[in-house]
Write a protein that holds these residues in place. Structure first.
Motif, PDB file in Angstrom:
ATOM      1  N   TYR A  39     -43.453   3.701  -4.497  1.00  0.00           N
ATOM      2  CA  TYR A  39     -43.144   4.619  -3.404  1.00  0.00           C
ATOM      3  C   TYR A  39     -42.234   5.721  -3.933  1.00  0.00           C
ATOM      4  O   TYR A  39     -41.155   5.436  -4.463  1.00  0.00           O
ATOM      5  CB  TYR A  39     -42.459   3.892  -2.244  1.00  0.00           C
ATOM      6  N   CYS A  40     -42.688   6.967  -3.794  1.00  0.00           N
ATOM      7  CA  CYS A  40     -41.900   8.110  -4.252  1.00  0.00           C
ATOM      8  C   CYS A  40     -41.402   8.886  -3.035  1.00  0.00           C
ATOM      9  O   CYS A  40     -42.205   9.378  -2.240  1.00  0.00           O
ATOM     10  CB  CYS A  40     -42.734   9.023  -5.157  1.00  0.00           C
ATOM     11  N   LYS A  41     -40.099   8.994  -2.935  1.00  0.00           N
ATOM     12  CA  LYS A  41     -39.507   9.646  -1.762  1.00  0.00           C
ATOM     13  C   LYS A  41     -39.899  11.111  -1.670  1.00  0.00           C
ATOM     14  O   LYS A  41     -40.037  11.650  -0.574  1.00  0.00           O
ATOM     15  CB  LYS A  41     -37.985   9.498  -1.799  1.00  0.00           C
ATOM     16  N   GLU A  42     -40.089  11.772  -2.814  1.00  0.00           N
ATOM     17  CA  GLU A  42     -40.432  13.190  -2.774  1.00  0.00           C
ATOM     18  C   GLU A  42     -41.827  13.431  -2.183  1.00  0.00           C
ATOM     19  O   GLU A  42     -42.109  14.491  -1.642  1.00  0.00           O
ATOM     20  CB  GLU A  42     -40.329  13.844  -4.159  1.00  0.00           C
ATOM     21  N   PHE A  43     -42.706  12.417  -2.261  1.00  0.00           N
ATOM     22  CA  PHE A  43     -44.035  12.525  -1.658  1.00  0.00           C
ATOM     23  C   PHE A  43     -44.091  11.854  -0.283  1.00  0.00           C
ATOM     24  O   PHE A  43     -45.047  12.045   0.461  1.00  0.00           O
ATOM     25  CB  PHE A  43     -45.097  11.880  -2.551  1.00  0.00           C
ATOM     26  N   GLN A  44     -43.089  11.027  -0.002  1.00  0.00           N
ATOM     27  CA  GLN A  44     -43.058  10.245   1.243  1.00  0.00           C
ATOM     28  C   GLN A  44     -44.272   9.330   1.370  1.00  0.00           C
ATOM     29  O   GLN A  44     -44.819   9.137   2.449  1.00  0.00           O
ATOM     30  CB  GLN A  44     -42.973  11.183   2.464  1.00  0.00           C
ATOM     31  N   LYS A  45     -44.682   8.758   0.218  1.00  0.00           N
ATOM     32  CA  LYS A  45     -45.820   7.833   0.263  1.00  0.00           C
ATOM     33  C   LYS A  45     -45.912   7.039  -1.038  1.00  0.00           C
ATOM     34  O   LYS A  45     -45.232   7.338  -2.019  1.00  0.00           O
ATOM     35  CB  LYS A  45     -47.126   8.584   0.487  1.00  0.00           C
ATOM     36  N   TRP A  46     -46.770   6.021  -0.999  1.00  0.00           N
ATOM     37  CA  TRP A  46     -47.047   5.221  -2.184  1.00  0.00           C
ATOM     38  C   TRP A  46     -48.049   5.962  -3.077  1.00  0.00           C
ATOM     39  O   TRP A  46     -48.937   6.655  -2.576  1.00  0.00           O
ATOM     40  CB  TRP A  46     -47.654   3.873  -1.786  1.00  0.00           C
ATOM     41  N   ILE A  47     -47.905   5.778  -4.387  1.00  0.00           N
ATOM     42  CA  ILE A  47     -48.857   6.372  -5.330  1.00  0.00           C
ATOM     43  C   ILE A  47     -49.248   5.337  -6.387  1.00  0.00           C
ATOM     44  O   ILE A  47     -48.448   4.482  -6.771  1.00  0.00           O
ATOM     45  CB  ILE A  47     -48.297   7.635  -6.019  1.00  0.00           C
ATOM     46  N   ILE A  48     -50.493   5.423  -6.845  1.00  0.00           N
ATOM     47  CA  ILE A  48     -50.976   4.545  -7.915  1.00  0.00           C
ATOM     48  C   ILE A  48     -50.429   5.021  -9.254  1.00  0.00           C
ATOM     49  O   ILE A  48     -50.440   6.209  -9.555  1.00  0.00           O
ATOM     50  CB  ILE A  48     -52.513   4.576  -7.993  1.00  0.00           C
ATOM     51  N   ILE A  49     -49.993   4.061 -10.064  1.00  0.00           N
ATOM     52  CA  ILE A  49     -49.697   4.355 -11.470  1.00  0.00           C
ATOM     53  C   ILE A  49     -50.288   3.229 -12.320  1.00  0.00           C
ATOM     54  O   ILE A  49     -50.069   2.051 -12.032  1.00  0.00           O
ATOM     55  CB  ILE A  49     -48.191   4.510 -11.740  1.00  0.00           C
TER      56      ILE A  49
END
Length: 263
Positions: A149-159
């Motif tokens: 979860y990245c706060k700058e995107f306000q969402k979860w992202i795949i890595i």
């Protein structure tokens, strides 16, 4: 114990299939969205070696790093300092030590140790697996990756730490979540991936096979308590891995593979 029996108990595919069926279940997409590895695993449960290496990976900067920059620094350091090899199935401390020494490490090992680095850096994280229906021998073992979860995107992202990639649809500056990737794939929309590690060469054919072309079914790994598994794997390290996992399952402390239903 004979070598043949020892190999059977450690690596026979039938044992993996039995365990996979026992711990797999279908869940709602809401449950998968709510789950977070950090809830079950606290900073004090992570071995000291992670903190020692973390001081090297994220040496103090004058300005705080964003979540995405932290994530990339951790992932790049791991991929650039671990060459990988056979699967380990050890406790989190022993796995990390062996990987640093060049003694092994597959995608699931990368995902697990990445989880712990995220915990000590206050980054919310999940671990996912892919069940893949294919005739290709190279894909039969499935694959593991993470979601943060990245706060700058306000969402979860795949890595994907082991492959050093993010996924995106419109812009590489806005990575996709697992939910978004699933929906785009269902709708036959364009999905791209971007490499964030210039020192690592990616295998485009393998990535396409794993994520984009094949019939792959993502499942989230839940109920994994790092402290619990470290205890069992260290105390019972003289036993084959399949037996240790069987004992954890019988104790009621096993992790689960949860397949979310996304409409």
């Amino acid at each position: 114990m004979s070598r043949a029996l020892l190999w059977y108990l450690r690596r026979h595919p039938l044992l993996f299939k039995i365990r996979f069926r026992l711990i797999s279940k279908n869940v709602s997409s809401d449950r998968a969205d709510r789950f977070c590895y950090n809830v079950l695993n606290k900073k004090e449960d992570i071995p000291a070696i992670y903190y020692q290496l973390n001081n090297i990976i994220l040496n103090k900067k004058k300005t705080p790093l964003s979540d995405i920059k932290k994530v990339k620094k951790i992932a790049k350091w791991l991929r650039n300092n671990i060459k990988g090899g056979p699967g380990l199935g050890k406790s989190s401390e022993n796995s990390l030590r062996k990987m640093i020494k060049g003694e092994g490490g597959v995608c699931s090992d990368f995902s697990q140790i990445f989880n712990n680095f995220c915990v000590i850096n206050d980054l919310k994280v999940k671990e996912w697996g892919l069940k893949i229906n294919t005739g290709k021998a190279s894909l039969l073992g499935g694959h593991s990756f993470n979601e943060v979860y990245c706060k700058e995107f306000q969402k979860w992202i795949i890595i994907d730490v082991s492959k050093s990639i993010f996924f995106y649809h419109v812009s590489p500056k806005l990575p996709l979540s697992v939910c978004e990737l699933i929906h785009l794939k269902q709708e036959n929309k364009e999905i791209y991936y971007s490499k964030f590690n210039k020192n690592f060469t990616i295998d485009n054919e393998n990535i396409n096979d794993l994520y984009l072309i094949s019939k792959s079914y993502p499942f989230i790994i839940t109920n994994y308590r790092n402290k619990t598994y470290d205890y069992y794997l260290d105390k019972l390290g003289f036993l084959p891995e399949s037996i240790i996992h069987g004992l954890v399952y019988l104790s009621g402390n096993s992790y689960a593979y949860e397949f979310p239903k996304y409409n």
